[in-house]
Write an enzyme that holds these catalytic residues in place. Structure first.
Site, PDB file in Angstrom:
ATOM      1  N   ASN A   1       0.837  -1.203   0.000  1.00 51.53           N
ATOM      2  CA  ASN A   1       0.000   0.000   0.000  1.00 51.53           C
ATOM      3  C   ASN A   1       0.878   1.263   0.000  1.00 51.53           C
ATOM      4  O   ASN A   1       0.637   2.205  -0.753  1.00 51.53           O
ATOM      5  CB  ASN A   1      -0.912   0.059   1.237  1.00 51.53           C
TER       6      ASN A   1
ATOM      7  N   TYR B   1      -7.025 -12.519   2.884  1.00 54.33           N
ATOM      8  CA  TYR B   1      -7.865 -12.088   4.017  1.00 54.33           C
ATOM      9  C   TYR B   1      -9.233 -11.628   3.561  1.00 54.33           C
ATOM     10  O   TYR B   1      -9.414 -11.188   2.436  1.00 54.33           O
ATOM     11  CB  TYR B   1      -7.159 -11.057   4.885  1.00 54.33           C
TER      12      TYR B   1
ATOM     13  N   TYR C   1      -7.871 -13.870   8.496  1.00 52.76           N
ATOM     14  CA  TYR C   1      -6.676 -14.082   7.664  1.00 52.76           C
ATOM     15  C   TYR C   1      -6.381 -15.558   7.427  1.00 52.76           C
ATOM     16  O   TYR C   1      -6.552 -16.384   8.315  1.00 52.76           O
ATOM     17  CB  TYR C   1      -5.440 -13.496   8.375  1.00 52.76           C
TER      18      TYR C   1
ATOM     19  N   ARG D   1      -2.986 -16.740   6.206  1.00 48.51           N
ATOM     20  CA  ARG D   1      -1.682 -16.279   5.716  1.00 48.51           C
ATOM     21  C   ARG D   1      -0.506 -17.067   6.275  1.00 48.51           C
ATOM     22  O   ARG D   1       0.635 -16.736   5.959  1.00 48.51           O
ATOM     23  CB  ARG D   1      -1.525 -14.776   6.003  1.00 48.51           C
TER      24      ARG D   1
ATOM     25  N   ASN E   1       4.093  -0.763  12.879  1.00 47.10           N
ATOM     26  CA  ASN E   1       2.834  -1.441  12.527  1.00 47.10           C
ATOM     27  C   ASN E   1       2.584  -2.734  13.313  1.00 47.10           C
ATOM     28  O   ASN E   1       2.757  -3.835  12.802  1.00 47.10           O
ATOM     29  CB  ASN E   1       2.858  -1.778  11.030  1.00 47.10           C
ATOM     30  N   TYR E   2       2.118  -2.590  14.530  1.00 44.07           N
ATOM     31  CA  TYR E   2       2.001  -3.746  15.445  1.00 44.07           C
ATOM     32  C   TYR E   2       0.685  -4.506  15.262  1.00 44.07           C
ATOM     33  O   TYR E   2      -0.393  -3.912  15.385  1.00 44.07           O
ATOM     34  CB  TYR E   2       2.135  -3.236  16.883  1.00 44.07           C
TER      35      TYR E   2
ATOM     36  N   LYS F   1       3.060   9.589  14.085  1.00 46.01           N
ATOM     37  CA  LYS F   1       1.693   9.896  13.628  1.00 46.01           C
ATOM     38  C   LYS F   1       0.696   9.604  14.749  1.00 46.01           C
ATOM     39  O   LYS F   1       0.890   8.678  15.516  1.00 46.01           O
ATOM     40  CB  LYS F   1       1.345   8.999  12.427  1.00 46.01           C
TER      41      LYS F   1
ATOM     42  N   ASP G   1      -0.209   3.761   6.003  1.00 45.54           N
ATOM     43  CA  ASP G   1       0.586   3.298   4.852  1.00 45.54           C
ATOM     44  C   ASP G   1       0.677   4.386   3.782  1.00 45.54           C
ATOM     45  O   ASP G   1       1.757   4.644   3.236  1.00 45.54           O
ATOM     46  CB  ASP G   1      -0.035   2.045   4.217  1.00 45.54           C
TER      47      ASP G   1
HETATM   48  P1  ADP Z   1      -1.217   4.562  11.721  1.00 45.80           P
HETATM   49  O1  ADP Z   1      -2.014   3.648  10.824  1.00 45.80           O
HETATM   50  O2  ADP Z   1       0.235   4.575  11.391  1.00 45.80           O
HETATM   51  O3  ADP Z   1      -1.531   4.413  13.189  1.00 45.80           O
HETATM   52  P2  ADP Z   1      -2.671   7.050  11.946  1.00 45.80           P
HETATM   53  O4  ADP Z   1      -3.967   6.498  12.385  1.00 45.80           O
HETATM   54  O5  ADP Z   1      -1.914   7.839  12.928  1.00 45.80           O
HETATM   55  O6  ADP Z   1      -1.714   5.976  11.283  1.00 45.80           O
HETATM   56  O7  ADP Z   1      -2.971   7.928  10.668  1.00 45.80           O
HETATM   57  C1  ADP Z   1      -1.978   8.221   9.721  1.00 45.80           C
HETATM   58  C2  ADP Z   1      -2.283   9.539   9.084  1.00 45.80           C
HETATM   59  O8  ADP Z   1      -3.558   9.500   8.458  1.00 45.80           O
HETATM   60  C3  ADP Z   1      -2.351  10.692  10.052  1.00 45.80           C
HETATM   61  O9  ADP Z   1      -1.064  11.200  10.336  1.00 45.80           O
HETATM   62  C4  ADP Z   1      -3.206  11.672   9.292  1.00 45.80           C
HETATM   63  O10 ADP Z   1      -2.433  12.361   8.356  1.00 45.80           O
HETATM   64  C5  ADP Z   1      -4.186  10.765   8.556  1.00 45.80           C
HETATM   65  N1  ADP Z   1      -5.423  10.618   9.341  1.00 45.80           N
HETATM   66  C6  ADP Z   1      -5.808   9.553  10.102  1.00 45.80           C
HETATM   67  N2  ADP Z   1      -7.014   9.786  10.663  1.00 45.80           N
HETATM   68  C7  ADP Z   1      -7.420  11.017  10.244  1.00 45.80           C
HETATM   69  C8  ADP Z   1      -8.587  11.830  10.422  1.00 45.80           C
HETATM   70  N3  ADP Z   1      -9.606  11.426  11.191  1.00 45.80           N
HETATM   71  N4  ADP Z   1      -8.619  13.030   9.817  1.00 45.80           N
HETATM   72  C9  ADP Z   1      -7.615  13.456   9.033  1.00 45.80           C
HETATM   73  N5  ADP Z   1      -6.498  12.749   8.806  1.00 45.80           N
HETATM   74  C10 ADP Z   1      -6.393  11.538   9.382  1.00 45.80           C
END
Ligand code: ADP
Length: 300
Positions: free
Chosen positions: A32, A86, A100, A102, A165-166, A225, A258
C-alpha cells in the site's frame, strides 16, 4: 533515478462491495505504501521485495504491481506456495473485522531465497523500508539472516526506514515483539511509528512518551503519527509539530498510515522539506480514508 525497496507481504483481499458482490483486490501494508509513493512521486523507482507463488492469483498480483508501476523484479516466485488471503467483514454498524489465511503464504519464506545477487540488488536502493508486519511474517528461523542483510545494507549506505505497525495476532509474545523492534529501531535511519501502536505494545499513549522512548536510539528522522491529532517530526534533534485537519467523513481508515508513509517518503526522496512531506502525506492519507479499502481508485 531514486530507488526505494519496500519489503514484506502483499495479500489477496476479499470483501463485499456496496452491492453485496464479493470483490477481490490486493493489499498489504508495504505494498500500500509503495502504491501511494508511486502515485504521488512517479519519478521514483518503487520496488517490492517479496515472494509470491506461480499460481493464477500470484500472476494477477504481479500484474497488479505492474499496473501500479511498481517494479517487481525483486518479487521472488516459489511454485510450491501461494499468497496469503484475508476477508474483510463489515457488521451492521459498519465496524470492520478481518479474517486471515496467511500462515503458509509464500512471502513468509522469502528471506531464505535472498542470495548474494539478490542482496547486491537490494544495495542499489536509496531507502530499504520494512514494517513490524514484515518482521512478524518471516519465519522466526530466518530473522537472524534478515537482520544480517539489513546491517549489510546499512553499512553500504542504504537508509533503513521502519514502521512498527504492530499486529498482536502475528506474534507469539509481547516480549518477542519488543526484542525484534529493539533491533529494528537500532538499525533505523527513519522511523514512522503511530502512537496507537506504541500504546498497544508499550503502553505509551502520547507524543511525548513516544519521543522519550525513541530518544536513546540513533534514528535521524522520526515521524510520529497520531491520526487527526497531528504529526511530530524530529530530524537531527529538531522537533516540528504539524497539525492535521480532521476529515469529517471518515469512511475507512485502512491504509491511512501506509499512504502517509508512502507520500512522506516520496516527498523527502525528491527533496521535500519536512513540512512539505507531511503536507503531501496528510493530503494523501486524508483522501484515502474517505474511500473504502486499502487502495483507492487511481482516478481520485
Ligand atoms: P497509523 O495507521 O500509522 O496508526 P494514523 O492512524 O496515525 O496511522 O494515521 C496516519 C495519518 O492518516 C495521520 O497522520 C493523518 O495524516 C491521517 N489521518 C488519520 N485519521 C485522520 C482523520 N480522522 N482526519 C484526518 N487525517 C487523518
Amino acid at each position: 533515478m531514486k530507488n526505494i525497496i519496500l519489503m514484506g507481504e502483499c495479500m489477496v483481499e476479499l470483501r463485499r462491495d456496496v452491492n453485496g458482490v464479493i470483490a477481490q483486490s490486493f493489499a498489504g501494508d508495504v505494498y500500500n505504501a509503495g502504491v501511494y509513493l508511486k502515485r504521488t512521486c512517479p519519478s521514483i523507482n518503487v520496488q517490492l521485495a517479496s515472494q509470491v507463488g506461480s499460481d493464477t492469483l500470484s500472476e494477477q498480483m504481479l500484474a497488479a504491481f505492474t499496473d501500479e508501476d511498481i517494479d517487481s523484479s525483486l518479487v521472488l516466485q516459489d511454485p510450491q506456495r501461494m499468497p496469503g488471503l484475508y476477508w474483510v467483514n463489515t457488521d451492521a454498524s459498519g465496524e470492520r473485522s478481518f479474517l486471515y489465511w496467511r500462515e503458509s503464504a509464500a512471502a513468509r519464506w522469502q528471506v531464505e531465497n535472498y542470495d548474494a545477487a539478490y542482496i547486491e540488488k537490494l544495495k542499489q536502493a536509496d531507502i530499504f523500508f520494512f514494517s513490524g508486519i514484515s518482521i512478524a511474517i518471516i519465519q522466526p528461523e530466518h530473522r537472524e539472516r534478515f537482520w544480517e542483510v539489513v546491517r549489510e545494507l546499512k553499512e553500504s549506505g542504504v537508509k533503513i526506514a521502519f514502521d512498527p505497525n504492530y499486529r498482536p495476532k502475528l506474534w507469539k509474545s509481547v516480549e518477542d515483539t519488543k526484542a525484534q523492534y529493539d533491533i529494528a529501531f537500532s538499525l533505523s535511519d527513519i522511523a514512522l511509528p503511530g502512537v496507537e501502536d506504541f500504546d498497544m505494545l508499550y503502553g505509551l499513549s502520547d507524543f511525548a512518551a513516544v519521543e522519550t522512548f525513541l530518544a536513546p536510539y540513533n534514528i535521524n528522522e522520526q515521524v510520529i503519527k497520531d491520526g487527526p491529532n497531528g504529526v511530530v517530526v524530529i530530524e537531527d534533534s529538531t522537533r516540528t509539530f504539524i497539525t492535521i485537519t480532521p476529515v469529517e467523513n471518515v469512511v475507512d481508515t485502512t491504509s491511512a498510515g501506509d499512504s502517509f508513509n508512502g507520500a512522506y517518503l516520496g516527498s523527502r526522496m525528491t527533496g521535500g522539506t519536512i513540512e512539505a512531506a507531511v503536507a503531501s502525506a496528510a493530503k494523501m492519507a486524508g483522501t484515502v480514508i474517505q474511500y473504502p479499502g486499502a487502495i483507492i481508485p487511481k482516478s481520485v
